[in-house]
Design an enzyme around this catalytic site. Structure first.
Site, PDB file in Angstrom:
ATOM      1  CG  ASP A   1     -13.649 -16.326   5.476  1.00 29.39           C
ATOM      2  OD1 ASP A   1     -12.672 -15.611   5.263  1.00 29.39           O
ATOM      3  OD2 ASP A   1     -13.581 -17.497   5.851  1.00 29.39           O
ATOM      4  CE  LYS A   2      -9.157 -16.596  -0.750  1.00 29.18           C
ATOM      5  NZ  LYS A   2      -8.819 -18.003  -0.842  1.00 29.18           N
TER       6      LYS A   2
ATOM      7  CD  GLU B   1      -0.422 -28.570  10.431  1.00 27.21           C
ATOM      8  OE1 GLU B   1      -1.128 -29.443  10.971  1.00 27.21           O
ATOM      9  OE2 GLU B   1       0.330 -27.811  11.035  1.00 27.21           O
TER      10      GLU B   1
ATOM     11  NE  ARG C   1      -4.690 -22.190   1.966  1.00 25.57           N
ATOM     12  CZ  ARG C   1      -5.380 -21.445   2.800  1.00 25.57           C
ATOM     13  NH1 ARG C   1      -6.412 -20.760   2.370  1.00 25.57           N
ATOM     14  NH2 ARG C   1      -5.065 -21.392   4.073  1.00 25.57           N
TER      15      ARG C   1
ATOM     16  CB  THR D   1     -10.046 -13.188   1.912  1.00 27.27           C
ATOM     17  OG1 THR D   1      -9.138 -14.231   2.167  1.00 27.27           O
ATOM     18  CG2 THR D   1      -9.533 -12.325   0.791  1.00 27.27           C
ATOM     19  N   GLY D   2      -8.297 -12.926   4.434  1.00 24.33           N
ATOM     20  CA  GLY D   2      -6.965 -12.707   4.962  1.00 24.33           C
ATOM     21  C   GLY D   2      -5.888 -13.126   3.982  1.00 24.33           C
TER      22      GLY D   2
ATOM     23  NE  ARG E   1      -0.877 -10.684   2.504  1.00 23.23           N
ATOM     24  CZ  ARG E   1      -0.692 -11.991   2.650  1.00 23.23           C
ATOM     25  NH1 ARG E   1      -1.350 -12.663   3.567  1.00 23.23           N
ATOM     26  NH2 ARG E   1       0.160 -12.630   1.893  1.00 23.23           N
TER      27      ARG E   1
ATOM     28  CE  LYS F   1     -11.817 -11.799   7.193  1.00 22.21           C
ATOM     29  NZ  LYS F   1     -12.037 -13.237   7.290  1.00 22.21           N
TER      30      LYS F   1
ATOM     31  CG  ASP G   1     -14.748 -21.310   7.364  1.00 19.33           C
ATOM     32  OD1 ASP G   1     -14.228 -20.194   7.268  1.00 19.33           O
ATOM     33  OD2 ASP G   1     -14.142 -22.367   7.179  1.00 19.33           O
TER      34      ASP G   1
END
Lengths: 1377, 369
Positions: A425-426, A624, A732, A812-813, A926, A932, A952
């Site tokens: 995962d990133k 956030e 991001r 990764t998403g 994406r 995945k 994670d």
């Protein structure tokens, strides 16, 4: 027993049978009702009374033990007999009770099985006892429960709490059960809880009193409570709770997860709270989530089972052989029965055939040792020890979080040494998931926050200084990737790459921990944003204007729209989140302390002083927090958040309270969150939305006609540009938008929203739809760029894992641009390598793209790589052999989620794999969690490789579960990934040591141990087999049955356990510095199928020697059976131990002592056994045998010569192998032997060279004798190297050019496909000459000979010319992003 | 086991963690930095290469060859004489006896064989009988005995172990000694006569004591009721079916050698390891230091031929042998030592060549890259 019954009733046990029970129970109860009804216990006489409707629910007593005193024996035995081997051994033991076939004393034959079973049983019992004790401790904790009789809260044990009880909770108390919050001392009827034990999140969460009790003025009186709660059945979903409460007057109020306090959480900041118990004991969500460790079977074990099967075959063949032999032996005597052929006990005269059949069974008993009974137990013990050592590794311990590696799966440690593919995962895995606000754009104007960037760079410097101090080998010199004509974008990217290198160091971590131990996101780097002066001016101007206007009560609409946007932007940043402002360990007061924010913050210390003691901000997502900190830098600070109100302090305007009407939380489908507030200044109902740019940009609807619409369009356009730029920088991006609702619109929406909120069935869907209705026609305010910093040491880790031959895929998403940039930053993609980008809109386009890519790869690498690869390409694509023969090229593959969905289609998956396999790195952007896991499954099943998934977050869980080994990062995003994983790491970089060192060790230790086990048993059993030729195949054994049975269990058991646990074939340091050694495990080099047979052959040879030397030495003598067998046993023991000695690589005092112990144990046991009883132990009756043997010189002469001659071939072979064709691991071991300084030099050189080359398939060179000898000692390192290399370059350069030219003809391969594009652009090979020249500088060292000061230990270090060539032919290709 | 504790600590005991969260909260979970836990125990790391191993080969070779020579010489100094008296050959003296045999024949068949000792036997001479093709190590045969009975246990005497089946009872009475081993007791009698130069036959005194293990004679084997009045002690038992006389008449002359503690019996009961074996029969003790125990010359071996072996193609031999500190004559061990020593030496040379030719960098390392 009563306890047990209840447990069955409720089905909340954690043992294996629980799911079954649960299912049954669910079936049963589903007939009755789908919900749970909870009444207050105060209404009834006793909690257990007949009339109490709650009586059927589980009480709060937990029992995680598997067994009771009575059920232990049968249940444990039953479980153990699930293992096939145990059944087999019991069968053999029972066979011994049949008189016709018995070989040993039946009672004795039971001993090993009983021993094995009891060892396991004791282990289980002990574990169960531990569970019992911990249960007891928990069950006997105190809590306050309202007593009907005493009319006050009394202290009782946790286990006595029952559903329907009222519990009073005080600050810092742990919740004993799942409790519905009915009252709180908090003025806002809130209760804060810490859920760290449940999901690892350290931030405080707010829970709300049930709405009906919200307005209660006085203290909650349990006696007045007479409502009924209707809620869902117990389930393990921590983030869901649905139900309603029915009051006496018939009013219904909905219940949410916000009303439920979960067992195991801690009450914080709330003086007192009262609630009613909804779920207790095993039905609490925490307990339902608590499943024990996972059991997987490792690759090595699968391989081992094959060989166990072969052992069975060998056993049967041997038995059959003996049986046939016995039949023939009997047959030759015909009718004349010789005196020594005793009739069967029944006196029946057996025919040769019958006795052959009986003998077959007897032989199975005699040869049973061939199937190693203790192997399974030994493996388990060794694995437990391995887990213990991994656990205790200091280098895998993270001081910052006080967490070390957790092995959640105990039996797949050796799989760590055999990994071939890593799926990572990133976010949160490669990156820290610590967000730092970098820049923003508001109303189409970019604010670059240069000062902020400089500030971050300052941290970088501090870090790098420390890094330099800490690392000995030095950092990797960056070979700049700039080629002849590089666009500005590339330069930009390399900047951002640098900024990513600015990883958080220990020093920063320490600062962070000084700052606060209670919040997760609290390093000053994240908090301490330096505002952009331009924007700060605007904010000030804007707010002062607003203040002015408010003062003069003018309408706010007269404000210039860009200023309006700015202030709205910051308001949105401040309130559109779920950040909680709180002070830990103190009950919250309504009147909060005031903060002086007037004077600028000068130093970090100042900052700490000012903020930490009283106020902490904790957010569910680090994004956030980063935004709130950013807003705070502009003095727009979040002061307080209540369920219905957000208080914000704005410059000039002071505190403003926004009435919070709704919060539409974030979800991964909408990819945005919104808050609906009533603006205190304008009194408008305003929606602030924050979300991923892709979704928000689609929702923006500029009013089409007027000037403002035009302006909006322009802003939109500009913002999109900036967004692209941010993404290219690896930031991001988030878009902020707002919408003003008219009263009518709001009322209309509200009505349907309330319906959705109160629905029980399908509430989520309804709320989702409701949110979609609201979030339309937004007005864009701006966008932010947040930097997600790479974790410490990620590029280095990836580089060395790759050198270890691991293929690393990142799934990764994130958006493609961000992902690609992070990939560059963490060295996953190399600027020097080509990038294949697959973006397709349709299935056909995807198919075309894949074909094109395949052709491209073929065309490109046909000439440059060795010739077998193209042939393989041309052969059938679906052929699975293809996969193994493919070479990995210097290519990177980027594929987005949509294309991935097409590529994962059954028709295309083979092609996709063929393309992906030939690429050095693969990046899937994406991608959804399901994709995945599909990718992992595809690679795992099709390529038959070992896969490791690391992640994670909750979105990685499916991937982690699918992979052979799942690794969870115990980081910031909760514990779901950790709960699903086999291993949990605090940091990504620990993966390097876990795999390269522990994985390697575990694998080689276990592989060697298993092989040794097979050898040992075969060798021992073969001794008896040879004897059959001299005892008429009668199944007689010259080895006393006691020795035979305890040989494996006692005499030869300990040394192999010690070696299996402690042996290190190469030191940890060398393993980490030379990741290539990992290939050893990947290719299963320690345990190949042929090795089993080699070991078997060796075992048979050794047994032949051990049998026939005593045979000839004692032939035609008066020796008796067991006086002859005892030396053989002794010799076999010595041989087996010495064999282990040859295979042992490191001798610690434990190895020595275990071997000495084994020998001493044998002689002690033998002496005692032979002296103990003159009449027992039939038939051997070995009275005084060993004692006499010890007086016999022949015994000693035998004990010397036999092991020597038995081990001669192996010893000789090992010596020759060590010299003539040493394995890579042996080379590594030789390195270990060198003086540490020399080794350091070599290792650092190799590290540097490999680091800069990143060669895809590092080749091992065992010997290269062509080196001119006169070079040694005369030339310095560099001179020699240059001389060597220059010569070679002359030859190769030509080839390089011709090669490139031919490629130039076939390129470029850029094609625009319908709906998709293949983005392969190559640049001319202009940089090639330079790179060839450049490679003369030291980092690219090809060959190093150390000057001979180091005596004979001259170290040569070379690379093959082919590889040098390969490296020269790399193309400098950059892809337009 | 402690290890598994640590491992399990993390295994998702969440309620548990909540339970003792307060107590252990302050304690760091940092692992101890000990050599053992960090796997840094000081260790010897031998690397097997031609260079490192070659001394071992030479040392082994150099030690083994002299030992082998010593053993070989020792074995060669032992004098041994062997004669087969089975009577397979029709020319053999015992041919007739071998033909007509039965276990229960009442009239003993006797035959005698002449042989000549070329060299005198100087020290004590051991007289063995040897059997070939006799599988005393057969699984069921080996088991077929009752050690308690042989140890003089009165209950086992009357009720022998089941292992003795089918030689446990005969005609309703328990057999003493029971079992197949005892039943097949070797019952040939061998006598040795020296024929001196003038043709007179001198009987050579054969000592029948001290041929069994001391522990067997004194610990393992015991008569019921001690050695007094064996006839009474064995009353109510039956003799083994193949025996001509009951156990208490094995040596009626010497009560110390009668019954279960008869040494011939004890020697027989120690089952041989291999189908070709010898058992000590008598000892010929050296009389004086001047005369050899058995001077060279002609001898006559007189055999009372009782034991049938032809049915299973067996052979019977009489062996005369002196012994050394290494036991009987067996050159094998010496030869083995010499052979293995030579092989080691040879391999050492091979390794030396390998070492010189290929291993000029015996400690160098090729670094893969």
């Amino acid at each position: 027993m009563e306890k047990k019954k209840r447990e069955e009733d409720t089905g909340g046990t954690s043992n294996k049978s629980a799911p079954k029970v649960k299912q049954r129970q669910r079936k049963k109860k589903s007939k009755e009702s789908k919900t749970r009804t909870v009444h207050a216990n105060t209404l009834y006489d006793s909690a257990k009374g007949e009339e109490n409707p709650n009586r059927h629910y589980a009480n709060n007593k937990i029992k995680t033990t598997k067994y009771t005193l009575l059920s232990f024996l049968p249940k444990n035995l039953f479980e153990q007999f699930h293992r096939f081997a145990n059944v087999y051994f019991v069968f053999i033991a029972l066979l011994n009770f049949v008189p016709v076939v018995n070989a040993f004393q039946p009672e004795l034959a039971l001993a090993p099985v009983v021993f094995i079973l009891s060892v396991t049983a004791i282990k289980d019992l002990w574990e169960d006892y531990r569970r019992h004790r911990s249960d007891k401790e928990i069950n006997h904790m105190d809590c306050l429960v309202y007593s009907r009789t005493e009319r006050r809260y009394v202290e009782i044990y946790w286990k006595e709490v029952r559903v329907g009880d009222f519990i009073r909770l005080r600050c810092n108390e742990i919740l004993p059960a799942d409790v519905l919050l009915l009252s709180s001392s908090d003025p806002d009827r809130l209760c804060h809880i810490e859920t760290a034990t449940l999901d690892g999140e350290t931030n405080l969460k707010q829970r709300q009193v049930v709405r009906s009790f919200y307005d209660l003025d006085c203290d909650f009186d349990p006696l007045k409570y007479n409502s009924v709660i209707e809620c869902e059945k117990p389930n393990n979903d921590l983030s869901r709770f649905r139900g309603y409460i029915i009051h006496r007057n018939g009013r219904r109020d909905a219940l949410y997860k916000d009303n439920l306090l979960l067992r195991g959480c801690t009450i914080r900041n709330t003086e007192e709270a009262v609630g009613i118990v909804i779920y207790a004991g095993h039905e609490t969500k925490a307990m339902l989530n608590n499943n024990g460790p996972r059991y997987k079977r490792s690759k090595l074990e699968r391989q081992m089972n094959v060989d166990v099967f072969w052992c069975v075959i060998i056993l049967l063949v041997m038995c059959l052989f003996a049986a046939v032999g016995h039949g023939l032996w009997m047959f030759q005597y015909g009718d004349k029965r010789p005196v020594f052929d005793v009739l069967s006990p029944e006196g029946a005269d057996l025919s040769p055939i019958m006795s052959a059949i009986y003998l077959f069974l007897t032989m199975i008993i005699v040869f049973q040792v061939l199937i190693p009974i203790s192997l399974f137990v030994s493996i388990e013990i060794v694995k437990i020890c391995q887990v213990y050592f991994i656990h205790n590794d200091l280098e895998l311990y993270d001081e910052e979080t006080d967490s070390h590696l957790q092995c959640r799966a105990l039996n797949i440690t050796e799989d760590l040494g055999q990994m071939q593919y890593i799926f990572s995962d990133k976010t949160g895995t490669l990156t820290e998931n610590k967000m730092v606000f970098r820049r923003c754009t508001v109303a189409g104007v970019e604010y670059s926050h240069d000062a902020n960037a400089r500030r971050l760079a300052m941290y970088q410097e501090v870090d790098s200084e420390e890094e330099e101090c800490m690392s000995h080998g030095g950092t990797l010199p960056r070979r700049d990737s700039v080629t002849s004509h590089q666009s500005a974008r590339v330069v930009l990217r390399s900047q951002s790459t640098k900024s990513h290198r600015r990883t958080g160091s220990r020093a920063e971590a320490k600062r962070a921990s000084i700052l606060s131990k209670h919040t997760a996101f609290s390093s000053p780097m994240e908090k301490n944003i330096t505002p952009d002066p331009q924007l700060l001016d605007k904010v000030n101007e804007c707010s002062s204007q607003m203040d002015f206007m408010r003062f003069h009560s003018q309408s706010m609409s007269t404000l210039p729209s860009d200023l309006c946007d700015i202030i709205d932007f910051f308001i949105a940043l401040t309130i559109c989140n779920t950040v909680v402002v709180s002070s830990p360990n103190q009950p919250r007061q309504k009147v909060r302390m005031r903060f002086e924010l007037k004077s600028p913050v000068k130093t970090i210390e100042d900052f700490i002083k000012r903020f930490t003691p009283s106020r902490l901000t904790s957010a569910e997502s680090p994004d956030e927090a980063a935004l709130v900190y950013a807003a705070r830098a502009y003095k727009c600070s979040l002061v307080g958040r209540l369920p219905d109100q957000v208080t914000v302090e704005l410059p000039h305007l002071g505190k403003l309270s926004f009435e919070l009407l709704h919060t539409l939380g974030f979800d991964s489908t909408r990819k945005r969150m919104s808050v609906v507030v009533r603006h205190p200044l304008t009194d408008q109902i305003t929606v602030y939305t924050k979300g991923a740019d892709s979704v928000i940009m689609d929702l923006i609807r500029p009013s089409s006609h007027d000037a403002s619409g035009k302006r909006q369009k322009k802003i939109l356009y500009r913002t999109q540009n900036y967004l692209n730029q941010y993404a290219a920088d690896g930031l991001r991006t988030l878009c902020i938008a707002k919408k003003v609702l008219s009263k009518e619109e709001y009322a209309c929406w509200l009505q349907r929203h309330l319906q959705a909120e109160t629905a029980i069935q399908g509430r989520e869907e309804l709320l989702f739809e409701s949110a979609l209705r609201l979030e339309t026609n937004l007005h864009l305010l701006g966008a932010t760029g947040i930097e997600d910093r790479l974790q410490d040491g990620v590029p280095e880790t990836i580089a060395s894992l790759r050198r270890a031959g691991l293929q690393i895929w990142v799934l990764t998403g994130d958006k493609q641009e961000t992902a690609v940039n992070i990939a560059y930053a963490c060295k996953l993609l190399d600027p020097e390598e080509e990038l294949l980008t697959l973006n397709a809109d349709s299935q056909e386009a995807c198919a075309l793209l894949l074909d094109e890519s395949l052709h491209y790869i073929q065309a490109k690498f046909l000439c440059s790589s060795s010739d077998q690869a193209p042939k393989a390409y041309l052969s059938n694509m679906a052929d699975s052999d293809l996969y193994s023969s493919l070479l990995v090229h210097r290519l990177g593959l980027v594929i987005d989620g949509r294309t991935l969905a097409y590529a994962l289609d059954r028709t295309l998956e083979d092609k996709f794999l063929a393309v992906a396999r030939s690429c050095r790195s693969v990046l899937c952007c994406r991608s959804t969690p399901l994709q995945k896991s599909m990718v992992v499954k595809l690679v795992r099943n099709k390529l038959k490789v070992m896969t490791l998934a690391i992640g994670d977050g909750a979105n990685d869980v499916s991937m982690i579960q699918v992979a052979d080994v799942g690794v969870g990062i115990s980081g910031q995003e909760g514990m779901q990934a950790v709960m699903a994983s086999d291993f949990a790491l605090p940091r990504f970089s620990y993966l390097q040591k876990l795999l390269l060192v522990h994985g390697h060790w575990c694998y080689s230790r276990l592989a060697n141990m298993i092989l040794y086990f097979f050898y040992k048993n075969a060798m021992f059993v073969a001794l008896i087999f040879w004897y059959q030729f001299y005892c008429g195949f009668s199944g007689s054994a010259m080895i006393d049955q006691w020795y035979l049975i305890f040989f494996n269990l006692m005499f030869s058991a300990f040394p192999q356990l010690i070696t299996g646990t402690l042996d290190k074939n190469v030191s940890a340091e060398t393993l980490q510095r030379l990741p290539q050694l990992y290939k050893n495990g990947q290719n299963s080099e320690e345990y190949k199928p042929y090795m089993f047979w080699m070991n078997m052959i060796d075992a048979f040879y050794q047994s032949l020697v051990c049998f026939f030397i005593p045979y000839f030495a004692y032939s035609d003598s008066e020796v008796d059976l067991f006086t002859w067998g005892t030396p053989i046993t002794t010799i076999a023991l010595f041989t087996i131990l010495l064999h282990l000695g040859i295979e042992t690589k490191t001798w610690t005092w434990m190895n020595w002592s275990s071997i000495c112990f084994s020998i001493a144990l044998f002689f002690t046991v033998a002496l005692c056994y032979n002296a103990s009883c003159p009449t027992c132990y039939s038939p051997s009756n070995p009275y005084w045998t060993i004692q006499r043997l010890l007086q016999d010189p022949q015994f000693y002469f035998l004990c010397v010569i036999t092991p020597c001659s038995a081990l001669l071939p192996r010893y000789f072979y090992r010596a020759c192998q060590g010299t003539l064709f040493p394995s890579v691991v042996q080379v590594g071991r030789q390195l270990d032997k060198l003086p540490s300084e020399t080794r350091q030099n070599i290792l650092s050189l190799s590290g540097v060279a490999a680091g800069s080359q990143l060669s895809p398939q590092p080749q091992f060179l065992s010997t290269n004798k062509s080196l001119p000898k006169d070079g040694v000692g005369k030339n310095t390192v560099a001179q020699l190297y240059q001389k060597e290399d220059a010569g070679r370059d002359k030859e190769t350069c030509k080839d390089v050019y011709s090669l490139v030219n031919t490629e130039g003809d076939t390129l470029p391969y850029t094609k625009d496909l319908p709906g998709g594009q293949l983005n392969i652009s190559t640049q001319s090979s202009g940089g090639l000459v330079r790179s060839a020249e450049e490679s003369h500088v030291l980092p690219n060292i090809d060959c190093v000979e150390l000057p001979p000061e180091h005596g004979p230990s001259c170290v040569r270090y070379k690379r093959s010319p082919e590889e040098a060539l390969q490296n020269r032919t790399e193309h400098k290709i950059h892809v337009a992003l | 086991m402690a290890s598994s504790y640590n491992a399990k600590e993390e295994d998702g005991h969440h309620s548990g963690a909540a339970g003792h969260g307060g107590a252990g909260a302050d304690k760091s979970r940092k692992p101890d930095n000990t050599a053992f836990k960090q796997q840094r125990l000081p260790a010897w790391q031998p690397i097997l290469t031609a260079g490192t191993v070659l001394p071992a080969f030479f040392v082994i070779g150099l030690i083994f060859i002299p030992i082998g020579i010593g053993l070989y010489v020792t074995s060669n100094n032992i004098k041994e004489f062997e004669i087969d008296y089975t009577g397979v050959d029709s020319k053999s003296e015992c041919y007739a006896c071998a033909r007509n045999f039965s276990w229960n024949s009442t009239t003993p068949c006797t035959c005698s064989m002449n042989f000549t000792l070329e060299q005198p036997f100087e020290s004590n001479v051991f007289m063995y009988y040897g059997l070939s093709n006799f599988y005393q190590n057969h699984r069921r045969y080996v088991k077929s005995r009752d050690d308690s009975q042989l140890n003089g246990d009165p209950t086992a005497l009357k009720d022998p172990s089941k292992e003795c089946e089918p030689y446990r009872t005969s005609e309703g009475l328990p057999i003493a000694p029971c079992g197949a081993i005892a039943n097949s007791l070797f019952n040939d009698t061998l006598e040795l006569h020296y024929v001196d130069s003038n043709g007179t036959k001198l009987e050579i005194p054969l000592v029948k004591k001290g041929i069994a293990w001391w522990t067997d004679k004194h610990v393992k084997f015991r008569n019921p009721n001690g050695n007094t009045n064996l006839t009474v002690a064995f009353q109510g038992t039956s003799k083994p079916v193949n025996w001509g006389k009951p156990v208490y008449e094995l040596d009626p002359l010497d009560p110390e050698n009668n019954g279960f503690i008869n040494e011939d019996f004890i020697v027989w009961m120690r089952t041989a390891a291999l189908p070709t074996f010898r058992k000590l029969y008598r000892i010929i003790q050296k009389k004086s230091s001047t005369t050899p125990t058995l001077p060279s010359g002609r001898y006559i071996l007189s055999i009372t031929y009782n034991y049938p072996v032809l049915s299973f193609d067996g052979r019977k031999r009489m062996i005369l042998s002196t012994i050394s500190w290494m036991g009987g004559k067996n050159p094998f061990l010496g030869i083995a030592y010499i052979t293995v020593g030579s092989i080691c030496f040879f391999l050492g040379v091979v390794l030396l060549i390998i070492h010189h030719k290929y291993d000029n960098r015996n400690t160098s390392a090729d670094i893969p890259n």
